[in-house]
Design a protein around this motif. Structure first.
Motif, short mmCIF file in Angstrom:
data_model
loop_
_atom_site.label_atom_id
_atom_site.label_comp_id
_atom_site.label_asym_id
_atom_site.label_seq_id
_atom_site.Cartn_x
_atom_site.Cartn_y
_atom_site.Cartn_z
N UNK A 263 -12.91 -38.03 23.98
CA UNK A 263 -12.12 -36.81 24.17
C UNK A 263 -10.96 -36.83 23.18
N UNK A 264 -10.84 -35.79 22.37
CA UNK A 264 -9.85 -35.80 21.30
C UNK A 264 -9.12 -34.44 21.25
N UNK B 205 -14.33 -23.09 30.45
CA UNK B 205 -13.32 -23.58 31.42
C UNK B 205 -13.42 -25.09 31.57
N UNK B 206 -14.66 -25.56 31.69
CA UNK B 206 -14.85 -27.00 31.87
C UNK B 206 -14.35 -27.76 30.64
N UNK B 207 -14.66 -27.21 29.46
CA UNK B 207 -14.23 -27.89 28.23
C UNK B 207 -12.69 -27.96 28.17
N UNK B 208 -12.04 -26.83 28.55
CA UNK B 208 -10.57 -26.82 28.50
C UNK B 208 -9.98 -27.78 29.52
N UNK B 209 -10.59 -27.83 30.71
CA UNK B 209 -10.10 -28.74 31.75
C UNK B 209 -10.25 -30.19 31.29
N UNK B 210 -11.34 -30.49 30.61
CA UNK B 210 -11.56 -31.87 30.14
C UNK B 210 -10.51 -32.24 29.10
N UNK B 211 -10.22 -31.29 28.22
CA UNK B 211 -9.22 -31.57 27.18
C UNK B 211 -7.82 -31.73 27.75
N UNK C 134 -16.81 -35.38 21.81
CA UNK C 134 -18.00 -35.96 21.17
C UNK C 134 -18.75 -36.79 22.22
N UNK C 135 -20.05 -36.47 22.39
CA UNK C 135 -20.86 -37.20 23.38
C UNK C 135 -21.98 -37.94 22.63
N UNK C 136 -21.88 -39.26 22.61
CA UNK C 136 -22.91 -40.05 21.91
C UNK C 136 -24.02 -40.44 22.89
N UNK C 137 -25.24 -40.10 22.53
CA UNK C 137 -26.39 -40.43 23.40
C UNK C 137 -27.31 -41.40 22.67
N UNK C 138 -27.66 -42.49 23.35
CA UNK C 138 -28.63 -43.44 22.78
C UNK C 138 -29.77 -43.59 23.77
N UNK C 139 -31.00 -43.47 23.27
CA UNK C 139 -32.16 -43.57 24.16
C UNK C 139 -33.18 -44.53 23.57
N UNK C 140 -34.03 -45.10 24.43
CA UNK C 140 -35.09 -45.98 23.91
C UNK C 140 -36.05 -45.18 23.01
N UNK C 141 -36.64 -45.85 22.04
CA UNK C 141 -37.51 -45.17 21.06
C UNK C 141 -38.68 -44.46 21.74
#
Lengths: 584, 150
Positions: free
Chosen positions: B80-81, B127-133, B99-106
């Motif tokens: 969160x920035x 609204x959710x984005x603003x609340x998170x920030x 920024x949401x980094x997702x890593x999954x098995x191949x």
């Protein structure tokens, strides 16, 4: 009792076993040389095992195997009968009979004339010359169906020439028997042995009995066999009845003094024409039994050849026979085909397909040796033995040259590989023959929009994703795309080809046999396979596309045959029209 | 699909104004620690994917994502920035704040796609984005991300 059995049967079993194993090995060796048909391999092995060579198959063994020889001729006759479909005869009947008469009689006349000249020159006797000329001339008209047809089967031929060869070699025996019957009876009277007794008329009657009796016996047995097979479908029972009926016909014809080949040919022809579809199974059963019988038959033919006994002037006689016969076959079939207005490939190449001689010629020569021996001799050589030696020696030559000429003829006529099935193509083709060489591909950075756009434009369900130097990075299947298409469009901007691709589960090389690649696809339930050279993609093997290509190729070859027949017909019509106009 | 199966409060990092490099590296390091894999491998994979096309999908959101054979279970980390990442190169050219980094098995192709879709869905609400920030600690961000999930 046991000792008796061992004494009589064990050596012959050994001989038969050795002939089969060595014959098989010989054929394998010659198959590797490619140019020479496998029958030649069997014959050369026979020559090596016979009295000319090691002497393993000696005279007593040969006479013990006489019965087997008759059986083998019967099987060959049956298989040829299976190829004679009445509708083909209806279409070409008159044409074939004209060609048959021309090539048979021309070989008879030319070979007979040259043999007469050589005999006259050696013995100074016109009568001996005429007698030997008649008998050898009649034998010259015969063509070996087995060795000839074997080359056609081996090369999967189809077309006017192939049809003509099948028909001519099948009927050739009948003509040879007819000519021989008349010739042997005249010769017998001339040299004072008169084997058949009772003069010309009785002799002609005997020939008619031999021919028509054989055809009647075969046809009647064919009706019976067909009726039995209707009620007995399963493989084992069918095999027992087919083999049993074949032996009955062979034995019956043999005992009644009729022609064995003609009898079993009539049997095969009856079965093949009464139930064209079901009879395929019947012939399949005999075909599976046939290979060892053929091998043994040709090895025996080879072992009969005793080249060491031939002296100088006899080689002249043999040369006269071969030259006259070859010229007669070439000239006669050319003239016959011309008169019959046959296709140009038949006119040009049929003669080349009729050089082989084996079973029937040797059979007739053996018969001649029995009928003509005991009378006049030439330089101390019995007339009958002279016929036998000439025919066996020349058989060796024409059996080597004959099948090779058939191969050249069908190649020149463009009929090789035209009788091809899907399995044949699968055996011949590699992956590179059917793969899509320049498939639509994506870069790893291709956006989701680009991917869906390509999906709409291309007739394919799988997209390769290529990195630098066409390196295959992964594949995107419809299933992979469906996973993304089912989600909200908001996330599509997140995706590039790199995110959707998966490593290929299997890959294949361009040189892989197609059969092997298709088997992998079937086992793994794959619709397509990437084709790689190193790690670079060179093509895609697609199941639907492959099936389509196989179908197209089979269709194309069938069309080619039909087109050629059509073109020949048209050419003949134009020629006839021109001739008519010129006359007017 | 519930995000708590793939996200823990410890995997939520708060940043002052910073660069894309710094955010992606730190998120990669955090995720590598959770997954017990070499952080260099994860960082390289994340940057290789970014090199193909930026994962900034507009609206101040970036969703870097990778599939790797070393990854044994799908996991994510959130950065969160509020000050914004100015060099993210989003498709709408705006600064990225989340920024949401997702890593999954191949081999988990379908799960990977569904997780990406889920994250894009959750963050679609302004609204959710603003609340998170506006949130001050990771636990608050965690609750906001998980609130009212379907």
């Amino acid at each position: 009792m046991l000792a008796n059995v061992l004494q009589i049967h064990f050596p012959i079993m050994l001989v038969v076993g050795a002939a089969l194993v060595a014959g098989g090995l010989g054929a394998k060796l010659f198959q590797k040389l490619r140019v020479i048909p496998q029958v030649v391999g069997y014959i050369l092995i026979g020559l090596a095992l016979g009295e000319t060579g090691l002497g393993v198959i000696d005279n007593p063994s040969l006479s013990k195997m006489k019965l087997f020889n008759t059986f083998a001729l019967g099987v060959i006759g049956f298989m040829i009968g299976g190829e004679l479909k009445l509708d083909v005869f209806r279409k070409y009947g008159k044409q074939f009979i004209l060609i048959l008469l021309a090539e048979g009689i021309a070989a008879f006349v030319l070979a007979g004339a040259l043999v007469f000249l050589v005999t006259w020159w050696v013995s100074g006797s016109v009568i001996l010359g005429v007698a030997l000329g008649l008998v050898l001339g009649a034998i010259a008209s015969a063509t070996a169906p087995a060795a000839t047809v074997d080359v056609l089967w081996e090369n999967k031929t189809r077309g006017p020439l192939t049809t003509a060869v099948f028909a001519i070699v099948a009927m050739d025996d009948g003509l040879a028997l007819l000519l021989y019957g008349i010739a042997a009876s005249i010769a017998g009277n001339l040299v004072g042995t008169s084997g058949s007794g009772g003069g010309m008329l009785a002799s002609m009657g005997h020939v008619a009995y031999e021919l028509f009796g054989a055809v009647g016996l075969g046809a009647a047995s064919g009706l019976l066999l067909n009726w039995i097979l209707k009620a007995n479908h399963d493989y084992d029972k069918a095999m027992i009845f087919i083999l049993g009926m074949m032996l009955l016909v062979i034995g019956g014809a043999h005992a009644a003094g009729m022609d064995v080949i003609l009898a079993t040919m009539a049997l095969g022809m009856t079965v093949a024409n009464l139930t064209p579809f079901r009879s395929k199974e019947t012939f399949g059963i005999v075909e599976r039994l046939a290979p060892p019988i053929y091998v043994l038959f040709f090895v025996i033919v080879g072992s009969r050849l005793r080249l060491g006994d031939m002296c100088g002037w006899m080689w002249w006689l043999a040369s006269a026979f071969v030259v006259g016969r070859t010229a007669g076959k070439l000239l006669g079939s050319w003239l016959g085909a011309r008169w019959a207005r046959a296709a140009s490939s038949v006119r040009k190449y049929l003669g080349m397909c009729l050089f082989s001689q084996a079973g029937v010629a040797i059979g007739l020569a053996i018969d001649a040796s029995e009928k003509l021996n005991g009378g006049t001799t030439i330089n101390g050589m019995e007339l009958g033995n002279l016929v036998l030696m000439t025919v066996t020696a020349t058989t060796f030559l024409v059996q080597i040259v004959g099948p090779a000429c058939v191969r050249v003829a069908v190649h020149k006529a463009g009929e090789v590989g035209m009788n091809i099935t899907r399995d044949d193509l699968l055996d011949q083709w590699n992956v590179s023959d059917v793969m899509q060489a320049d498939p639509a591909a994506l870069t790893p950075a291709a956006s989701f929009r680009e991917i869906t756009q390509m999906l709409g434009e291309q007739d394919t369900m799988v997209f390769p994703v290529l990195g630098e130097g066409d390196r295959l990075d992964g594949m995107i299947t419809m299933q992979d795309l469906r996973a993304a298409l089912g989600q909200s469009p908001g996330m599509w901007n997140l995706l590039v080809a790199f995110d959707l691709m998966q490593p290929p589960s299997h890959t294949v090389a361009a040189e892989t046999p197609l059969k092997e690649a298709l088997q992998t696809m079937e086992d793994m339930q794959l619709d397509s396979l990437p084709v790689l050279r190193g790690d670079a993609l060179v093509g895609m093997l697609d199941l639907r596309r492959t099936q389509r290509k196989l179908q197209q190729e089979i269709f194309r070859r069938q069309e080619q045959v039909a087109d050629r027949e059509q073109a020949d017909l048209l050419r003949e019509q134009i020629k006839a029209e021109k001739a008519k106009r010129a006359r007017a | 699909m519930r995000l708590e199966h793939y996200l823990a409060p410890e995997q939520i990092l708060m940043f002052p104004a910073t660069s894309k490099q710094s955010v992606l590296d730190q998120l990669s390091n955090a995720l590598a620690t959770t997954l017990e894999i070499d952080s260099q491998i994860l960082r390289d994979a994340v940057w290789a994917r970014e090199a193909l096309m930026s994962t900034g999908i507009g609206g101040g959101i970036g969703v870097p994502h990778v599939r790797l054979k070393e990854v044994k279970r799908a996991t994510m980390a959130v950065g969160v920035c509020p000050g914004g990442i100015t060099d993210y190169e989003s498709i709408d050219a705006s600064d990225v704040h989340l920024a949401v980094l997702i890593a999954a098995p191949a081999g988990e192709h379908e799960l990977y796609i569904r997780l990406l879709a889920r994250v894009a869905d959750v963050l679609r609400s302004r609204e959710r984005r603003e609340a998170i920030l506006a949130a001050t600690d990771p636990n608050e961000v965690y609750s906001l991300l998980l609130a009212e999930q379907g």
